[in-house]
Design an enzyme around this catalytic site. Structure first.
Site, short mmCIF file in Angstrom:
data_model
loop_
_atom_site.label_atom_id
_atom_site.label_comp_id
_atom_site.label_asym_id
_atom_site.label_seq_id
_atom_site.Cartn_x
_atom_site.Cartn_y
_atom_site.Cartn_z
N CYS A 31 -3.25 -18.39 13.63
CA CYS A 31 -2.89 -17.67 14.85
C CYS A 31 -3.02 -18.65 16.00
O CYS A 31 -3.78 -19.61 15.92
CB CYS A 31 -3.85 -16.51 15.08
SG CYS A 31 -3.27 -14.99 14.37
N ASP B 103 -11.64 -1.61 13.99
CA ASP B 103 -12.08 -1.64 12.59
C ASP B 103 -13.54 -2.09 12.50
O ASP B 103 -14.05 -2.72 13.43
CB ASP B 103 -11.19 -2.59 11.78
CG ASP B 103 -9.75 -2.09 11.69
OD1 ASP B 103 -9.57 -0.89 11.38
OD2 ASP B 103 -8.82 -2.87 11.95
N LYS C 295 -3.50 4.10 7.14
CA LYS C 295 -3.75 4.48 8.52
C LYS C 295 -3.56 5.97 8.66
O LYS C 295 -2.64 6.53 8.09
CB LYS C 295 -2.74 3.79 9.44
CG LYS C 295 -2.89 2.29 9.49
CD LYS C 295 -1.87 1.70 10.45
CE LYS C 295 -1.80 0.19 10.31
NZ LYS C 295 -1.34 -0.26 8.98
N ARG D 91 -8.96 -9.62 10.42
CA ARG D 91 -8.77 -10.57 9.31
C ARG D 91 -9.50 -11.88 9.62
O ARG D 91 -9.06 -12.95 9.23
CB ARG D 91 -7.28 -10.84 9.08
CG ARG D 91 -6.52 -9.63 8.59
CD ARG D 91 -5.30 -10.01 7.77
NE ARG D 91 -4.64 -8.81 7.30
CZ ARG D 91 -3.48 -8.35 7.76
NH1 ARG D 91 -2.81 -9.02 8.67
NH2 ARG D 91 -2.96 -7.22 7.30
N ARG E 26 7.23 0.07 1.99
CA ARG E 26 7.06 -1.10 2.85
C ARG E 26 5.89 -1.96 2.38
O ARG E 26 4.92 -1.45 1.83
CB ARG E 26 6.87 -0.69 4.31
CG ARG E 26 5.73 0.28 4.57
CD ARG E 26 6.08 1.13 5.81
NE ARG E 26 4.96 1.93 6.30
CZ ARG E 26 4.63 3.13 5.80
NH1 ARG E 26 5.25 3.64 4.77
NH2 ARG E 26 3.64 3.81 6.35
N ASP F 45 -7.49 2.82 10.51
CA ASP F 45 -7.19 2.29 9.19
C ASP F 45 -8.42 2.61 8.34
O ASP F 45 -9.50 2.06 8.57
CB ASP F 45 -6.93 0.78 9.26
CG ASP F 45 -5.79 0.39 8.35
OD1 ASP F 45 -5.82 0.81 7.17
OD2 ASP F 45 -4.89 -0.33 8.80
N ARG G 167 0.82 -1.20 0.00
CA ARG G 167 0.00 0.00 0.00
C ARG G 167 0.86 1.26 0.00
O ARG G 167 0.51 2.26 -0.59
CB ARG G 167 -0.90 -0.03 1.24
CG ARG G 167 -1.84 1.12 1.35
CD ARG G 167 -2.36 1.22 2.78
NE ARG G 167 -3.46 0.32 3.05
CZ ARG G 167 -3.81 -0.03 4.30
NH1 ARG G 167 -3.15 0.43 5.35
NH2 ARG G 167 -4.82 -0.84 4.49
N TYR G 168 1.99 1.21 0.70
CA TYR G 168 2.91 2.35 0.75
C TYR G 168 4.17 1.96 -0.03
O TYR G 168 4.62 0.81 0.09
CB TYR G 168 3.32 2.65 2.20
CG TYR G 168 2.17 2.83 3.16
CD1 TYR G 168 1.51 4.05 3.25
CD2 TYR G 168 1.76 1.78 3.98
CE1 TYR G 168 0.47 4.21 4.14
CE2 TYR G 168 0.72 1.94 4.88
CZ TYR G 168 0.07 3.17 4.96
OH TYR G 168 -0.96 3.32 5.84
N CYS H 206 -8.89 -13.70 18.25
CA CYS H 206 -9.41 -12.51 18.92
C CYS H 206 -10.76 -12.21 18.29
O CYS H 206 -10.87 -12.18 17.06
CB CYS H 206 -8.47 -11.33 18.72
SG CYS H 206 -6.75 -11.74 19.09
N CYS I 120 -11.01 -9.61 15.52
CA CYS I 120 -9.94 -9.70 14.51
C CYS I 120 -10.35 -9.09 13.17
O CYS I 120 -11.38 -9.44 12.62
CB CYS I 120 -9.55 -11.16 14.29
SG CYS I 120 -8.28 -11.33 13.01
#
Ligand SMILES: *Cc1c(COP(=O)(O)O)cnc(C)c1O
Ligand code: SF4
Length: 327
Positions: free
Chosen positions: A80, A249, A293, A89, A71, A286, A67-68, A84, A87
């Site tokens: 995982c 989110d 972000k 994702r 990075r 985000d 996206r940037y 959570c 989450c």
């Protein structure tokens, strides 16, 4: 609000460590709230999404999110150690297919090798530290061999939810790296940090890695300055610098975790007066749709006369929040 059960339930997944840090059977326990299924998850809001931060909008090859310019994320696994409930994702994690297949990994690495603008690779998932040490070591060696990469960053919850995984072999793999290694540890409440977690964090910091933390602001878990102060003080004493405080989110079924922007901003203001500048994370959103972000400062977040919010991205473009439905 509409009520519908369109997707299979995101299964509960806890570790022994997590169970040990849940105090009693209190449904309001700040650790239990993060991991135990809650019937309120079945209440879906029209503004919630399956890809709340827009990863899919910036994926040039599978498993890479770029996206940037400088990075890129490498989503190395969809596993995982825990699930959570909030989450971002969770749709991806529901399937659990494991570490990337070899050909997908090869094409992702090849993208990193042939894109010299990328200075920093961010291993994420899932949780990259669920990889066995041999695989993790091999991956890090391949990244180490890419000359234009200066920084390897790993986003992980493992030191907090499975501290026993942080063993001597893992520490050796990290110590061997020549490139700068940043470990960003996901932790939301001081109650998650027991003696085992402290030991794991100290072990990691002795490898020479720089330790940072990220937390999600979650209603009834950590939405007070006092709670965050205790967490950040603890982290700093363990050589972990609070990096990001994420506004939650718009994940499907996350309404009961949502906090208002005003509350988040008040908490940040309060923290400024309570703790060292070292303990001040960036409070960020985000922006849905893949716009990146942005710090939730009074200048980037605006509210109009009708109570509607807009958030300005780093290109100066304003986005409605919650986003318009067709976006
Ligand atoms: C969060 C994120 C990053 C890292 O952003 P920083 O602000 O550098 O921490 C990079 N790429 C994507 C797609 C992200 O979502
Ligand atoms: S550790 Fe991160 S990716 Fe894994 S379930 Fe929790 S929020 Fe999702």
């Amino acid at each position: 609000m509409s009520k519908a059960a369109v997707k299979p339930l995101f299964q509960e997944k806890l570790t022994r460590q997590v169970r040990a840090t849940i105090k009693g059977t209190d449904a309001k326990d700040p650790v239990a709230l993060q991991y135990l299924y809650d019937v309120r998850e079945d209440i879906l809001d029209v503004n919630e999404r399956y890809d709340p931060i827009g990863d899919n909008a910036h994926s040039p090859v599978p498993a890479i999110v770029h996206r940037y310019p400088d990075r890129a994320l490498l989503k190395i696994t969809d596993i995982c150690a825990v699930h959570c409930r909030y989450c971002f994702r969770k749709e991806m994690l529901q399937e659990e297919s494991g570490v990337l297949p070899q050909d997908t990994l090869e094409s992702a690495l090849s993208y990193l090798r042939t894109t010299p603008a990328i200075r920093e690779v961010i291993l994420t998932g899932g949780d990259p530290l669920t990889l066995d040490t041999t695989r993790l070591g091999a991956l890090l060696e391949q990244l180490e061999a890419i000359a234009h990469l200066d920084i390897i960053r790993i986003h992980t919850r493992i030191p907090v939810v499975q501290p026993s995984r942080v063993d001597t072999d893992m520490a050796k793999v990290f110590s061997r790296l020549e490139k700068a290694l940043y470990l960003v540890i996901h932790v939301n409440h001081v109650q998650e940090i027991n003696a085992e977690v402290q030991e794991a964090l100290l072990k990691l910091s002795r490898t020479g890695a720089v330790l940072l933390s990220q937390s999600v602001l979650l209603k009834d878990v950590n939405d007070s300055a006092q709670t965050l102060e205790a967490l950040f003080r603890k982290l700093l004493s363990l050589r972990v610098k609070p990096y990001y405080l994420h506004h939650p989110d718009l994940v499907k079924g996350s309404g009961h975790f949502q906090v208002s922007f005003e509350k988040g901003q008040d908490i940040m203001k309060d923290l400024r007066g309570r703790v060292s500048g070292l303990a001040q994370p960036h409070y960020v959103l985000d922006i849905p749709g893949g716009y990146g972000k942005m710090p939730l400062t009074p200048s980037s977040l605006q509210k109009d006369a009708h109570g509607n919010y807009t958030i300005e991205d780093y290109n100066g473009v304003h986005h409605a929040y919650p986003p318009k439905r067709e976006e």
